[in-house]
Design an enzyme around this catalytic site. Structure first.
Site, PDB file in Angstrom:
ATOM      1  N   CYS A 122      11.523  -8.592  -0.314  1.00  0.00           N
ATOM      2  CA  CYS A 122      10.317  -8.252  -1.089  1.00  0.00           C
ATOM      3  C   CYS A 122      10.607  -7.922  -2.550  1.00  0.00           C
ATOM      4  O   CYS A 122       9.696  -7.868  -3.370  1.00  0.00           O
ATOM      5  CB  CYS A 122       9.585  -7.082  -0.448  1.00  0.00           C
ATOM      6  SG  CYS A 122       8.981  -7.496   1.177  1.00  0.00           S
TER       7      CYS A 122
ATOM      8  N   HIS B  25       4.917  -2.903  -5.651  1.00  0.00           N
ATOM      9  CA  HIS B  25       4.941  -3.823  -4.513  1.00  0.00           C
ATOM     10  C   HIS B  25       3.809  -3.434  -3.563  1.00  0.00           C
ATOM     11  O   HIS B  25       3.602  -2.247  -3.297  1.00  0.00           O
ATOM     12  CB  HIS B  25       6.294  -3.724  -3.811  1.00  0.00           C
ATOM     13  CG  HIS B  25       6.388  -4.541  -2.566  1.00  0.00           C
ATOM     14  ND1 HIS B  25       5.931  -5.838  -2.499  1.00  0.00           N
ATOM     15  CD2 HIS B  25       6.872  -4.244  -1.327  1.00  0.00           C
ATOM     16  CE1 HIS B  25       6.141  -6.307  -1.286  1.00  0.00           C
ATOM     17  NE2 HIS B  25       6.704  -5.359  -0.555  1.00  0.00           N
TER      18      HIS B  25
ATOM     19  N   ASN C 209       0.919  -7.764   2.438  1.00  0.00           N
ATOM     20  CA  ASN C 209       2.263  -7.807   1.862  1.00  0.00           C
ATOM     21  C   ASN C 209       2.711  -9.265   1.729  1.00  0.00           C
ATOM     22  O   ASN C 209       3.004  -9.903   2.728  1.00  0.00           O
ATOM     23  CB  ASN C 209       3.209  -7.009   2.754  1.00  0.00           C
ATOM     24  CG  ASN C 209       4.627  -6.951   2.203  1.00  0.00           C
ATOM     25  OD1 ASN C 209       4.967  -7.679   1.275  1.00  0.00           O
ATOM     26  ND2 ASN C 209       5.449  -6.106   2.785  1.00  0.00           N
TER      27      ASN C 209
HETATM   28  N1  ACO Z   1      -2.854  -1.655  15.808  1.00  0.00           N
HETATM   29  C1  ACO Z   1      -3.024  -0.563  16.560  1.00  0.00           C
HETATM   30  N2  ACO Z   1      -2.016   0.261  16.909  1.00  0.00           N
HETATM   31  C2  ACO Z   1      -0.789  -0.040  16.452  1.00  0.00           C
HETATM   32  C3  ACO Z   1      -0.541  -1.177  15.657  1.00  0.00           C
HETATM   33  C4  ACO Z   1      -1.643  -1.994  15.326  1.00  0.00           C
HETATM   34  N3  ACO Z   1      -1.514  -3.096  14.555  1.00  0.00           N
HETATM   35  N4  ACO Z   1       0.767  -1.208  15.352  1.00  0.00           N
HETATM   36  C5  ACO Z   1       1.342  -0.134  15.916  1.00  0.00           C
HETATM   37  N5  ACO Z   1       0.403   0.567  16.596  1.00  0.00           N
HETATM   38  C6  ACO Z   1       0.580   1.795  17.355  1.00  0.00           C
HETATM   39  C7  ACO Z   1       1.998   2.029  17.776  1.00  0.00           C
HETATM   40  O1  ACO Z   1       2.269   1.345  18.975  1.00  0.00           O
HETATM   41  C8  ACO Z   1       2.033   3.538  17.943  1.00  0.00           C
HETATM   42  O2  ACO Z   1       1.471   3.860  19.186  1.00  0.00           O
HETATM   43  P1  ACO Z   1       2.032   5.141  20.043  1.00  0.00           P
HETATM   44  O3  ACO Z   1       1.774   6.323  19.162  1.00  0.00           O
HETATM   45  O4  ACO Z   1       1.189   5.080  21.265  1.00  0.00           O
HETATM   46  O5  ACO Z   1       3.464   4.848  20.244  1.00  0.00           O
HETATM   47  C9  ACO Z   1       1.071   4.041  16.875  1.00  0.00           C
HETATM   48  O6  ACO Z   1       0.263   2.893  16.520  1.00  0.00           O
HETATM   49  C10 ACO Z   1       1.750   4.588  15.630  1.00  0.00           C
HETATM   50  O7  ACO Z   1       2.762   3.695  15.239  1.00  0.00           O
HETATM   51  P2  ACO Z   1       3.701   3.987  14.023  1.00  0.00           P
HETATM   52  O8  ACO Z   1       4.642   2.852  13.847  1.00  0.00           O
HETATM   53  O9  ACO Z   1       4.262   5.354  14.108  1.00  0.00           O
HETATM   54  O10 ACO Z   1       2.623   3.983  12.842  1.00  0.00           O
HETATM   55  P3  ACO Z   1       2.820   4.317  11.337  1.00  0.00           P
HETATM   56  O11 ACO Z   1       1.897   5.347  10.906  1.00  0.00           O
HETATM   57  O12 ACO Z   1       4.266   4.472  10.966  1.00  0.00           O
HETATM   58  O13 ACO Z   1       2.326   2.963  10.654  1.00  0.00           O
HETATM   59  C11 ACO Z   1       3.255   0.985   9.655  1.00  0.00           C
HETATM   60  C12 ACO Z   1       2.989   1.753  10.942  1.00  0.00           C
HETATM   61  C13 ACO Z   1       1.923   0.600   9.045  1.00  0.00           C
HETATM   62  C14 ACO Z   1       4.060  -0.255   9.963  1.00  0.00           C
HETATM   63  C15 ACO Z   1       4.010   1.909   8.664  1.00  0.00           C
HETATM   64  O14 ACO Z   1       5.085   2.524   9.313  1.00  0.00           O
HETATM   65  C16 ACO Z   1       4.506   1.164   7.486  1.00  0.00           C
HETATM   66  O15 ACO Z   1       3.747   0.685   6.668  1.00  0.00           O
HETATM   67  N6  ACO Z   1       5.830   1.103   7.309  1.00  0.00           N
HETATM   68  C17 ACO Z   1       6.398   0.427   6.192  1.00  0.00           C
HETATM   69  C18 ACO Z   1       6.455  -0.991   6.544  1.00  0.00           C
HETATM   70  C19 ACO Z   1       6.567  -1.783   5.330  1.00  0.00           C
HETATM   71  O16 ACO Z   1       5.988  -1.461   4.308  1.00  0.00           O
HETATM   72  N7  ACO Z   1       7.306  -2.848   5.470  1.00  0.00           N
HETATM   73  C20 ACO Z   1       7.476  -3.697   4.464  1.00  0.00           C
HETATM   74  C21 ACO Z   1       8.217  -3.032   3.312  1.00  0.00           C
HETATM   75  S1  ACO Z   1       9.475  -3.938   2.805  1.00  0.00           S
HETATM   76  C22 ACO Z   1       8.816  -5.376   2.663  1.00  0.00           C
HETATM   77  O17 ACO Z   1       7.827  -5.497   1.981  1.00  0.00           O
HETATM   78  C23 ACO Z   1       9.412  -6.492   3.486  1.00  0.00           C
END
Ligand code: ACO
Length: 324
Positions: free
Chosen positions: A115, A251, A281
């Site tokens: 990214c 980003h 993204n």
């Molecule tokens: N819809 C509904 N529920 C979901 C989904 C979805 N799409 N995805 C995950 N869940 C659930 C999980 O299973 C989990 O359930 P549980 O509590 O029963 O186990 C719950 O939601 C919470 O999951 P988390 O992963 O803890 O959620 P979080 O608040 O961390 O959000 C996210 C997840 C959006 C991926 C966040 O962690 C994030 O944005 N991380 C950074 C990722 C990123 O930016 N990556 C790219 C950066 S680098 C690049 O650009 C390549």
């Protein structure tokens, strides 16, 4: 002797026509518009059509940037293209784009920094101009990231989209880019990666194992912390302070990460360019897409000071502080 700076003289971008909304994703996986918007800020993403490639989007974005700068393709003396999703293994997408633009003969190469690809490309292009090697450079960030998305995996498929952005960077006696910072730490590879390839081999899984693997929560934590220190480092490198920045162009991965960086910079969100709601993204495409949207909508004006930054797989992270 007067210093040479590099200055952005034109911007452009391109998005595939097809839009996939959160409501569309509700039909593919167990998710909800509410969950996606609350956790990420994303409402929709653009998805490339069958046969539409990274090079197609990059070419269109580059043509628009050249037009905005009033520069002919034949006057370009370097093309640097950030991508993780090249059209083919080789030649590089930069070479494919070069030929389609009619810029044959100049140096052209791809940069894979996930990214951070566009930010790396911008940092490299700036050095080519400052050294006197190049006068007019096309810097592109382009991706068809959805080609690596598993549409049955809700943890990742809601996050990504396709798109491209480009800038023309020209030698100038006035700044221009004040500072760029580029970093990587391969020790975090397993938190965000795509483990197959020509040398490591492919698998029998669907799409030959080409699929993004991500530990979202861990990536989130490292991204926020790393971007905090990156913005401090960039301000210091440019000899500036938070109050000198007119616009933060981050980003576009997650609105919560963007808000954390804005808070660190003591900037209100009305000075932050946000397109993650519309584009999701787009990896290397994200920062130049956001920049072009901000320029064309009249938000970003000539003479203003912009902080651009990105964080991605590797991990990689990079920034640029510049006068537009
Ligand atoms: N819809 C509904 N529920 C979901 C989904 C979805 N799409 N995805 C995950 N869940 C659930 C999980 O299973 C989990 O359930 P549980 O509590 O029963 O186990 C719950 O939601 C919470 O999951 P988390 O992963 O803890 O959620 P979080 O608040 O961390 O959000 C996210 C997840 C959006 C991926 C966040 O962690 C994030 O944005 N991380 C950074 C990722 C990123 O930016 N990556 C790219 C950066 S680098 C690049 O650009 C390549």
């Amino acid at each position: 002797m007067t210093s040479i700076y590099s200055r952005i003289t034109g911007t452009g971008s391109a998005l595939p026509e097809r839009i996939l909304t959160n409501a569309d994703l509700e039909k593919l996986v167990e998710t909800s518009d509410e969950w996606i918007q609350t956790r990420t800020g994303i409402r929709q993403r653009h998805v490339a059509a069958a046969g539409e490639t990274t090079g197609d989007l990059a070419t269109l974005a580059a043509q628009r940037a050249l037009e905005a700068a009033g520069v002919k393709a034949s006057d370009i003396d370097l093309i640097v293209l950030g991508t993780t999703t090249p059209d083919i293994i080789f030649p590089s997408t930069a070479c494919l784009v070069q030929h389609r633009l009619g810029a044959n003969g100049c140096a052209a190469f791809d940069v894979n920094a996930a990214c951070s690809g566009f930010m790396y490309a911008l940092g490299i292009a700036d050095k080519f101009i400052r050294s006197g090697q190049s006068k007019k450079v096309l810097v592109i960030g382009a991706e068809t990231l959805t080609r690596m998305v598993d549409w049955t995996e809700r943890e990742t498929c809601v996050l990504f989209g396709d798109g491209a952005g480009a800038v023309v960077l020209e030698a100038s006696a006035e700044p221009g880019i004040y500072a760029t910072c580029l970093h990587a730490d391969g020790g975090h590879k397993d938190l965000l990666y795509n483990p197959v390839g020509v040398s490591a081999g492919f698998t029998d899984e669907p799409n030959h194992g080409v699929r993004i693997r991500m530990s979202g929560r861990e990536v989130f934590k490292v991204a926020v912390k790393t971007l905090d220190s990156l913005v401090d480092e960039t301000l210091q490198a440019a000899g500036m302070q938070e109050s000198d920045i007119d616009w933060l162009i981050p980003h576009q991965a997650n609105l919560r990460i963007i808000e954390a960086t804005a808070k660190r910079l003591k900037m209100s969100m009305d000075r932050v360019v946000v397109t993650v709601d519309k584009h999701a993204n787009t990896s290397s495409g994200s920062v130049p897409l956001a920049l072009d949207f901000a320029v064309r909508s009249g938000k970003v004006q000539r003479g203003q000071t912009l902080l651009l930054e990105a964080f991605g797989g590797g991990f990689t992270w990079a920034s640029a502080l510049l006068r537009y």
